[in-house]
Design a protein around this motif. Structure first.
Motif, PDB file in Angstrom:
ATOM      1  N   GLU A 163       0.768  -1.391   0.037  1.00  0.00           N
ATOM      2  CA  GLU A 163      -0.217  -0.064  -0.170  1.00  0.00           C
ATOM      3  C   GLU A 163       0.932   1.122   0.107  1.00  0.00           C
ATOM      4  OE1 GLU A 163      -3.262  -0.659   2.910  1.00  0.00           O
ATOM      5  OE2 GLU A 163      -2.207  -2.450   3.164  1.00  0.00           O
ATOM      6  N   ALA A 164       0.680   2.021  -0.951  1.00  0.00           N
ATOM      7  CA  ALA A 164       1.802   3.158  -1.152  1.00  0.00           C
ATOM      8  C   ALA A 164       0.801   4.562  -1.029  1.00  0.00           C
ATOM      9  CB  ALA A 164       2.285   3.033  -2.228  1.00  0.00           C
ATOM     10  N   LYS A 165       1.553   5.802  -0.947  1.00  0.00           N
ATOM     11  CA  LYS A 165       0.797   6.911  -0.708  1.00  0.00           C
ATOM     12  C   LYS A 165       0.407   7.432  -2.070  1.00  0.00           C
ATOM     13  CE  LYS A 165       5.126   9.573  -1.233  1.00  0.00           C
ATOM     14  NZ  LYS A 165       5.965  10.804  -1.245  1.00  0.00           N
ATOM     15  N   GLN A 169       5.187   5.971  -5.689  1.00  0.00           N
ATOM     16  CA  GLN A 169       5.706   5.233  -4.799  1.00  0.00           C
ATOM     17  C   GLN A 169       5.621   3.681  -5.005  1.00  0.00           C
ATOM     18  OE1 GLN A 169       4.550   5.585  -0.644  1.00  0.00           O
ATOM     19  NE2 GLN A 169       6.587   5.336   0.213  1.00  0.00           N
TER      20      GLN A 169
ATOM     21  N   ASP B 154       6.097   3.154   6.415  1.00  0.00           N
ATOM     22  CA  ASP B 154       6.954   4.414   6.290  1.00  0.00           C
ATOM     23  C   ASP B 154       6.069   5.463   7.062  1.00  0.00           C
ATOM     24  OD1 ASP B 154       5.221   5.301   4.126  1.00  0.00           O
ATOM     25  OD2 ASP B 154       6.880   5.501   2.967  1.00  0.00           O
ATOM     26  N   HIS B 156       5.095   7.992   5.229  1.00  0.00           N
ATOM     27  CA  HIS B 156       4.061   8.464   4.250  1.00  0.00           C
ATOM     28  C   HIS B 156       2.855   7.624   4.446  1.00  0.00           C
ATOM     29  CE1 HIS B 156       7.029  11.358   2.686  1.00  0.00           C
ATOM     30  NE2 HIS B 156       7.684  10.298   2.350  1.00  0.00           N
ATOM     31  N   ALA B 158       2.757   4.411   3.869  1.00  0.00           N
ATOM     32  CA  ALA B 158       2.897   3.281   2.838  1.00  0.00           C
ATOM     33  C   ALA B 158       3.025   1.901   3.854  1.00  0.00           C
ATOM     34  CB  ALA B 158       4.240   3.336   2.086  1.00  0.00           C
ATOM     35  N   MET B 181      12.377   2.933   1.211  1.00  0.00           N
ATOM     36  CA  MET B 181      11.521   3.869   2.135  1.00  0.00           C
ATOM     37  C   MET B 181      12.464   4.802   2.571  1.00  0.00           C
ATOM     38  SD  MET B 181       8.832   1.299   4.008  1.00  0.00           S
ATOM     39  CE  MET B 181       7.291   0.768   3.314  1.00  0.00           C
TER      40      MET B 181
END
Lengths: 383, 383
Positions: A163-165, A169, B154, B156, B158, B181
């Motif tokens: 899962e990413a921003k 990413q 991370d 953000h 993620a 990251m």
């Protein structure tokens, strides 16, 4: 709706290699795997985008990484199924269909491997309409679909859920995971509804790949010059007819690896009516711009394809070599790939070229007035 | 059971830095974050291993990557909570406790940050009993707990969930994700039952870190030489009393970065009763071997710690510099870290030293006969 057989995948491989525009990876290993799966499990249903329900769950599939690595590090075969199951588990819902993410190159085949093993249909459309090197270079991204949660799976059973921003990413993290998995892996990303697929996909690209492949394969027996057959095969699609840009002999290739991409250029010395002229193709995995004697003829995202001058099969970037006789053709991209947000992602500027994108139809008006364009492209033919 | 306050974390930071054996990362940033969390949410409950139910779910927590990067790329603060929630979602079950993975260095603090934000207790034990650089260097791994599914998160938002074929691949993939990251991330791994924690953890290491820190802090006011206070603080634990190996002045430091590790050696010129003698410490993030005039005095996994000769705080690898007056001490590791499978993972040979592991108690029998050893270590004192 159409049933796709193992034989169809032979055609699709030929067509998809051309849609790879120099990149996208040799479909060979992917095709063998998909054909074996169909031989064991039966044909796969190909559905037009309109044939899927708006509330269906679509899980696009692809291989990620370096297709060349697949020739040495052979997939185990069920990576894509494990990736799909992990994504279904993450979403708490079963998939109703898969689709290509990228219709060019090896990724034309992966959805059929997955579909044969799971009984899912494949949707006739994709997120690139050609080949591109990165995960955010997709119409799905351009038109607001989240790429995550995404799943990357390897041949040892490892499954990484991301899962990413944002989709940039996602590309960055999935690329890192793929590298650590040895250079290639199977990917499920951009989970979306049927409605979103209809709204954001480049439609009909699987059918078009098949049609191009059949045209190449049958051209000689039909007495048609194979390169002309390729140009004609896209005429009545949302792309429009291909156009011959140049015929020549490869006299120079400079190719090096930078940040994981095959970067460089090829120079063609003109033959026949192009005698005395030079064409330069610059590429970054895929062919990006074509210039004849310094004049720009075509640029990304329009498709620039190098074809063997005899049989019209694709000559990919990694196979370019001195002395080859090739024909460079251009194929106009569909309008969904030419919007302002789309060009921001994959226009010439996105690859470092300080030039505007000028569509093939606007550069070659006479040709396209003669052969016609898709209805949404008529603006390019004006006085 | 004991309530851990913000002040306790000051002591724990001092003690954990010593247990870091030269590495493990400066606890400073982690401590500030955990103290802020406790200030806002209240004290954290520390439970002895025996106080958790066998069927409880334990989710150990840590930061992964380069602690030095944390000084520039500050965590957002809730990464660990997001990682925990993702792991709970993956497992379909809520956590009952967290624990350290690594009691040395900054990772002594992370579980308290997470525990304060979630209301979970922290278990008094960890998987390393000191600091080590990699995820498979844990008693959890040595005694058969799977490290996955693991979650890396991370600042953000993620979240990457990893299932791997084994704990070595977990380290490889999680390291790659952490690098992408930006060099550090928050980690949940080795999800396990309370029974497995009791069976595989190095017990009491949080309490011991606290005790060492209190001893250092209060030594001067109690009229005790701080280095002696450190040695005495571990005496009645499963480790056994620390022993002074050398006193000297740093006269040479060679330190370079290889494959992400701080590798090198430091040379100490003897002072006082060590006049005329030299001690060489070799390190790879953590101190690995100590040799006096060519004679091996101590080796991994026994703890080799360099302390400031005045105040007995830890002198970490990255802070070693010419002219420092330091005392090198050894602390015997617990027996759970000296089994054959454990030494296969972190014995001298695992770090490239072709020497057998000889415990401190066997090297310094007179000292340990005088001060005594834990009951399971008496075999080392035989004739």
């Amino acid at each position: 709706m159409r049933q796709i057989t193992a034989e169809d995948l032979d055609y699709l491989a030929i067509g998809a290699a051309i849609l790879g525009t120099g990149g996208g990876g040799d479909p060979f290993i992917g095709k063998l795997m998909a054909q074996q799966a169909i031989a064991e499990e039966g044909p796969v249903t190909l559905l037009a985008a309109d044939e899927i329900a708006d509330d269906a769950l679509v899980l696009p599939s692809a291989m990620m990484g370096a297709p060349t690595v697949m020739l040495e590090k052979i997939p185990e075969g069920l990576e894509a199924v494990r990736a799909l199951r992990a994504e279904e588990r993450r979403l708490g819902r079963k998939a109703d269909a898969t689709s290509p993410i990228e219709c060019g190159g090896i990724n034309s085949q992966i959805p059929f491997l997955l579909a044969a093993r799971t009984g899912l249909p494949v949707l006739d459309g994709d997120g690139m309409g050609r080949a591109f090197p990165e995960l955010q270079m997709e119409t799905f991204h351009v038109y607001g679909v989240a790429g995550t949660p995404a799943v990357v799976a390897d041949e040892h059973g490892a499954i990484v859920t991301i899962e990413a921003k944002d989709n940039f990413q996602l590309e960055w993290l999935a690329r890192g995971v793929t590298i650590r998995m040895g250079g290639h892996a199977q990917l499920i990303d951009y989970p979306m509804s049927g409605a979103d697929f209809k709204r954001t996909a480049v439609r009909g690209t699987v059918s078009m790949g098949l049609a191009i492949g059949e045209a190449v394969h049958n051209a000689h027996s039909r007495g048609i010059y194979p390169v002309e057959a390729v140009c004609a095969a896209t005429q009545h699609t949302i792309y429009g007819r291909g156009i011959v840009l140049f015929r020549g002999k490869v006299v120079d290739v400079e190719r090096y690896t930078r940040a994981g991409f095959a970067v460089g250029h090829a120079t063609l010395q003109g033959l026949a009516e192009y005698q005395g002229s030079q064409l330069t193709i610059e590429f970054q995995n895929e062919n990006l711009v074509a210039q004849r004697d310094g004049e720009m003829l075509a640029s990304v995202p329009d498709l620039i394809c190098l074809l063997d001058s005899e049989v019209a099969t694709a000559v990919t970037t990694e196979r370019l070599r001195y002395g080859q006789r090739v024909v460079a053709i251009g194929i106009p991209t569909p309008e969904i790939m030419r919007s302002e947000p789309a060009l921001a992602v994959w226009g010439p500027a996105a690859f470092g070229y300080d030039i505007p994108f000028i569509p093939l139809e606007a550069r070659f008006k006479d040709y396209y007035r003669k052969y016609g364009v898709a209805s949404d492209k008529e603006k390019y033919l004006g006085e």
